[in-house]
Structure formats: structure tokens, C-alpha cells
Design a protein around this motif. Structure first.
Motif, PDB file in Angstrom:
ATOM      1  N   THR A  13     -33.061 -29.779 -40.215  1.00 38.89           N
ATOM      2  CA  THR A  13     -32.923 -29.631 -41.661  1.00 38.89           C
ATOM      3  C   THR A  13     -31.812 -30.531 -42.200  1.00 38.89           C
ATOM      4  O   THR A  13     -30.770 -30.699 -41.567  1.00 38.89           O
ATOM      5  CB  THR A  13     -32.613 -28.169 -42.020  1.00 38.89           C
ATOM      6  N   LYS A  14     -32.032 -31.082 -43.368  1.00 37.64           N
ATOM      7  CA  LYS A  14     -31.019 -31.894 -44.043  1.00 37.64           C
ATOM      8  C   LYS A  14     -30.221 -30.987 -44.978  1.00 37.64           C
ATOM      9  O   LYS A  14     -30.769 -30.365 -45.877  1.00 37.64           O
ATOM     10  CB  LYS A  14     -31.671 -33.019 -44.840  1.00 37.64           C
ATOM     11  N   PHE A  15     -28.924 -30.945 -44.751  1.00 35.80           N
ATOM     12  CA  PHE A  15     -28.053 -30.077 -45.536  1.00 35.80           C
ATOM     13  C   PHE A  15     -27.205 -30.893 -46.515  1.00 35.80           C
ATOM     14  O   PHE A  15     -27.178 -32.118 -46.467  1.00 35.80           O
ATOM     15  CB  PHE A  15     -27.147 -29.264 -44.618  1.00 35.80           C
ATOM     16  N   PHE A  16     -26.540 -30.165 -47.411  1.00 33.48           N
ATOM     17  CA  PHE A  16     -25.588 -30.713 -48.371  1.00 33.48           C
ATOM     18  C   PHE A  16     -26.238 -31.608 -49.430  1.00 33.48           C
ATOM     19  O   PHE A  16     -25.607 -32.508 -49.959  1.00 33.48           O
ATOM     20  CB  PHE A  16     -24.455 -31.451 -47.657  1.00 33.48           C
ATOM     21  N   THR A  17     -27.503 -31.350 -49.702  1.00 32.18           N
ATOM     22  CA  THR A  17     -28.112 -31.919 -50.901  1.00 32.18           C
ATOM     23  C   THR A  17     -27.874 -30.930 -52.039  1.00 32.18           C
ATOM     24  O   THR A  17     -27.468 -29.786 -51.811  1.00 32.18           O
ATOM     25  CB  THR A  17     -29.622 -32.124 -50.696  1.00 32.18           C
ATOM     26  N   HIS A  18     -28.116 -31.346 -53.285  1.00 32.84           N
ATOM     27  CA  HIS A  18     -27.916 -30.455 -54.426  1.00 32.84           C
ATOM     28  C   HIS A  18     -29.187 -29.641 -54.675  1.00 32.84           C
ATOM     29  O   HIS A  18     -30.301 -30.162 -54.611  1.00 32.84           O
ATOM     30  CB  HIS A  18     -27.546 -31.259 -55.675  1.00 32.84           C
ATOM     31  N   CYS A  19     -29.002 -28.362 -54.928  1.00 33.47           N
ATOM     32  CA  CYS A  19     -30.134 -27.455 -55.124  1.00 33.47           C
ATOM     33  C   CYS A  19     -30.866 -27.786 -56.424  1.00 33.47           C
ATOM     34  O   CYS A  19     -30.260 -27.836 -57.499  1.00 33.47           O
ATOM     35  CB  CYS A  19     -29.636 -26.016 -55.154  1.00 33.47           C
ATOM     36  N   ALA A  20     -32.180 -27.982 -56.325  1.00 32.82           N
ATOM     37  CA  ALA A  20     -32.973 -28.317 -57.505  1.00 32.82           C
ATOM     38  C   ALA A  20     -33.107 -27.128 -58.450  1.00 32.82           C
ATOM     39  O   ALA A  20     -33.234 -27.305 -59.668  1.00 32.82           O
ATOM     40  CB  ALA A  20     -34.358 -28.805 -57.078  1.00 32.82           C
ATOM     41  N   GLU A  21     -33.062 -25.908 -57.933  1.00 29.41           N
ATOM     42  CA  GLU A  21     -33.225 -24.724 -58.768  1.00 29.41           C
ATOM     43  C   GLU A  21     -31.949 -24.374 -59.520  1.00 29.41           C
ATOM     44  O   GLU A  21     -31.997 -23.675 -60.531  1.00 29.41           O
ATOM     45  CB  GLU A  21     -33.657 -23.541 -57.910  1.00 29.41           C
ATOM     46  N   HIS A  22     -30.811 -24.826 -59.037  1.00 29.09           N
ATOM     47  CA  HIS A  22     -29.526 -24.506 -59.678  1.00 29.09           C
ATOM     48  C   HIS A  22     -28.749 -25.793 -59.939  1.00 29.09           C
ATOM     49  O   HIS A  22     -27.577 -25.912 -59.612  1.00 29.09           O
ATOM     50  CB  HIS A  22     -28.725 -23.547 -58.801  1.00 29.09           C
ATOM     51  N   ARG A  23     -29.447 -26.715 -60.547  1.00 30.25           N
ATOM     52  CA  ARG A  23     -28.907 -28.049 -60.773  1.00 30.25           C
ATOM     53  C   ARG A  23     -27.647 -28.023 -61.639  1.00 30.25           C
ATOM     54  O   ARG A  23     -26.733 -28.830 -61.455  1.00 30.25           O
ATOM     55  CB  ARG A  23     -29.980 -28.925 -61.417  1.00 30.25           C
ATOM     56  N   GLU A  24     -27.563 -27.112 -62.577  1.00 29.19           N
ATOM     57  CA  GLU A  24     -26.459 -27.085 -63.527  1.00 29.19           C
ATOM     58  C   GLU A  24     -25.282 -26.227 -63.059  1.00 29.19           C
ATOM     59  O   GLU A  24     -24.253 -26.163 -63.742  1.00 29.19           O
ATOM     60  CB  GLU A  24     -26.948 -26.553 -64.883  1.00 29.19           C
ATOM     61  N   MET A  25     -25.424 -25.599 -61.918  1.00 35.61           N
ATOM     62  CA  MET A  25     -24.376 -24.700 -61.447  1.00 35.61           C
ATOM     63  C   MET A  25     -23.371 -25.458 -60.576  1.00 35.61           C
ATOM     64  O   MET A  25     -23.738 -26.410 -59.884  1.00 35.61           O
ATOM     65  CB  MET A  25     -24.992 -23.553 -60.649  1.00 35.61           C
ATOM     66  N   PRO A  26     -22.103 -25.029 -60.597  1.00 39.02           N
ATOM     67  CA  PRO A  26     -21.122 -25.640 -59.687  1.00 39.02           C
ATOM     68  C   PRO A  26     -21.349 -25.166 -58.259  1.00 39.02           C
ATOM     69  O   PRO A  26     -21.974 -24.122 -58.033  1.00 39.02           O
ATOM     70  CB  PRO A  26     -19.778 -25.134 -60.228  1.00 39.02           C
ATOM     71  N   ARG A  27     -20.866 -25.922 -57.322  1.00 39.10           N
ATOM     72  CA  ARG A  27     -20.996 -25.568 -55.898  1.00 39.10           C
ATOM     73  C   ARG A  27     -22.444 -25.266 -55.529  1.00 39.10           C
ATOM     74  O   ARG A  27     -22.751 -24.231 -54.932  1.00 39.10           O
ATOM     75  CB  ARG A  27     -20.102 -24.370 -55.562  1.00 39.10           C
ATOM     76  N   ASN A  28     -23.329 -26.162 -55.871  1.00 41.41           N
ATOM     77  CA  ASN A  28     -24.747 -25.923 -55.623  1.00 41.41           C
ATOM     78  C   ASN A  28     -25.259 -26.704 -54.409  1.00 41.41           C
ATOM     79  O   ASN A  28     -26.451 -27.017 -54.320  1.00 41.41           O
ATOM     80  CB  ASN A  28     -25.568 -26.286 -56.871  1.00 41.41           C
ATOM     81  N   GLU A  29     -24.357 -27.017 -53.460  1.00 40.22           N
ATOM     82  CA  GLU A  29     -24.810 -27.708 -52.257  1.00 40.22           C
ATOM     83  C   GLU A  29     -25.663 -26.782 -51.400  1.00 40.22           C
ATOM     84  O   GLU A  29     -25.369 -25.600 -51.244  1.00 40.22           O
ATOM     85  CB  GLU A  29     -23.603 -28.183 -51.429  1.00 40.22           C
ATOM     86  N   CYS A  30     -26.694 -27.342 -50.822  1.00 38.08           N
ATOM     87  CA  CYS A  30     -27.575 -26.575 -49.947  1.00 38.08           C
ATOM     88  C   CYS A  30     -26.994 -26.602 -48.531  1.00 38.08           C
ATOM     89  O   CYS A  30     -27.284 -27.503 -47.731  1.00 38.08           O
ATOM     90  CB  CYS A  30     -28.980 -27.161 -49.956  1.00 38.08           C
ATOM     91  N   ASN A  31     -26.185 -25.622 -48.230  1.00 35.51           N
ATOM     92  CA  ASN A  31     -25.502 -25.577 -46.930  1.00 35.51           C
ATOM     93  C   ASN A  31     -25.753 -24.263 -46.198  1.00 35.51           C
ATOM     94  O   ASN A  31     -24.930 -23.830 -45.394  1.00 35.51           O
ATOM     95  CB  ASN A  31     -23.996 -25.789 -47.110  1.00 35.51           C
ATOM     96  N   MET A  32     -26.892 -23.642 -46.486  1.00 36.69           N
ATOM     97  CA  MET A  32     -27.230 -22.385 -45.824  1.00 36.69           C
ATOM     98  C   MET A  32     -28.652 -22.439 -45.291  1.00 36.69           C
ATOM     99  O   MET A  32     -29.506 -23.154 -45.806  1.00 36.69           O
ATOM    100  CB  MET A  32     -27.057 -21.208 -46.783  1.00 36.69           C
TER     101      MET A  32
END
Length: 213
Positions: A13-32
Motif C-alpha cells: 500500500t502507498k501511504f501518506f497521500t492526501h485523503c480524497a474524502e477529507h481534502r479540506e481537513m488538516p492532517r488528512n494524510e492517509c497513514n492508517m
């Protein structure tokens, strides 16, 4: 089964991309990553966890020197990581997910690597302690090729706990990053001798120089 079905998908899996569903939120990295519904989801952010994975087995991925690591305490109840080299970063035991690029060329780093007698059994990366693998990715590769180790948790009791981690010492070292601890302490007699040296008074009594007439 020697390997849990969610492990290999997590390693790919590729991690630390920005979540498309929560684009406007802070700390939205996909790291889980979710070990329960990995077939239907990929990496996700902290907001996705609250909304969709609140009661699931979620693993948080972290970074050190641009490489993904996981804290031991977050997976030790899911898989057995014996033989995998662990490190101490920010006061937490961690391990790498995948094999890292090897240091190349001559110089201090290459000389330091050559001086170590310990190497990963899969990628031959130099290790600073007598573990078998530099990452769980390398341990997975060994299982797929030889099957002489496993991620399956064994029954543990007081008598077997001390031998659970094969090749593991009490000290956990790091090579080129983070915080380094060896878990050792000086013997009491060494500490006492050092204390005596620091507190010892100077020999003799100082004399004032004679006054000139």
C-alpha cells in the motif's frame, strides 16, 4: 497459515497521500491501514478511521528517514515479529515495513556496514544486532521462499517468554537515524569508582608563595 492475509496488501500500500474524502481537513494524510477490511479499503486518514473503522484493528504507519515504520506495540498482538530488527525512535520500539536501499560506495557508511558481522538473510543488509531480517517485508519473503519462520503468534507462558524473540538482544540499536539506545547500564562497581574519582580531593596542602621583602 504462516502469514495473515492482510500483511502483504499492507506492505504494497502507498501511504501518506492526501485523503480524497477529507481534502479540506488538516492532517488528512492517509497513514492508517485496517486489518479487518483490507479487501475493501486502502490507506485512510484519521477522519476515515473515526467514521468507518472505529471498532476495527487499525495499524498506524509512521515515517523515519522517508521510510515507513510501525510501532511494535501496535502489532505485537496481531503478528509475531521475532527475528525482525527493531529500533528505538522517540522512545518507542519500531520496525521497518519494507527493505530499504543499500548504502553504496566507499566512505564511513560503507566501512561501518562492512564492520558488522550481522546481515539480513534476504537482502543482505548490514544489521547492528543479531536479528535475521531488516524488515517484516524481508521476513515475508523468507516465509514465501523457505517457510522456516512464521508470523503466527504462539502460545506464550512464563517459561517460553524469554525465548520468544529469536536472535533478539535486550539492546535495540539504530544505524543512520533516530534515537539510539542500547539498554545497558554500567556495573555498580564501575559507577562507584567513577564517583570516587569525581569526589576525590587533591593530594597535599597548597602553600602560599613567600612574600618578597
Amino acid at each position: 497459515m504462516l502469514t495473515p492475509p492482510w500483511l502483504e496488501p499492507m506492505l504494497k500500500t502507498k501511504f501518506f497521500t492526501h485523503c480524497a474524502e477529507h481534502r479540506e481537513m488538516p492532517r488528512n494524510e492517509c497513514n492508517m491501514f485496517c486489518a479487518d477490511c483490507f479487501e475493501h479499503s486502502s490507506a485512510f486518514c484519521i477522519y476515515c478511521r473515526t467514521q468507518k473503522h472505529s471498532d476495527h484493528r487499525v495499524i498506524q504507519i509512521r515515517r523515519s528517514s522517508y521510510h515507513e515504520v510501525v510501532r511494535v506495540k501496535e502489532v505485537e498482538h496481531l503478528i509475531d515479529i521475532k527475528g525482525v530488527h527493531t529500533y528505538v525512535i522517540n522512545s518507542a520500539d519500531v520496525f521497518f515495513l519494507n527493505e530499504r536501499p543499500q548504502p553504496r560506495g566507499v566512505g564511513a557508511a560503507a566501512g561501518k556496514a562492512a564492520a558488522s558481522p550481522f546481515f539480513c538473510e534476504v537482502c543482505s543488509r548490514s544489521l547492528l544486532n543479531d536479528f535475521r531480517f531488516c524488515s517484516i517485508g524481508c521476513k515475508l519473503a523468507r516465509i514465501k521462499s523457505n517457510g522456516d519462520t512464521t508470523f503466527v503468534l504462539q502460545e506464550r507462558d512464563g517459561s517460553s517468554e524469554s525465548s520468544r524473540v529469536e536472535g533478539e538482544n535486550t539492546g535495540k540499536l539504530t544505524d543512520d537515524f533516530g534515537e539510539c539506545r542500547d539498554g545497558s547500564s554500567a556495573p555498580n562497581d564501575t559507577k562507584s569508582a567513577s564517583l570516587r574519582m569525581r569526589t576525590r580531593r587533591r593530594k597535599g596542602i597548597p602553600h602560599r608563595s613567600p612574600l618578597s621583602s
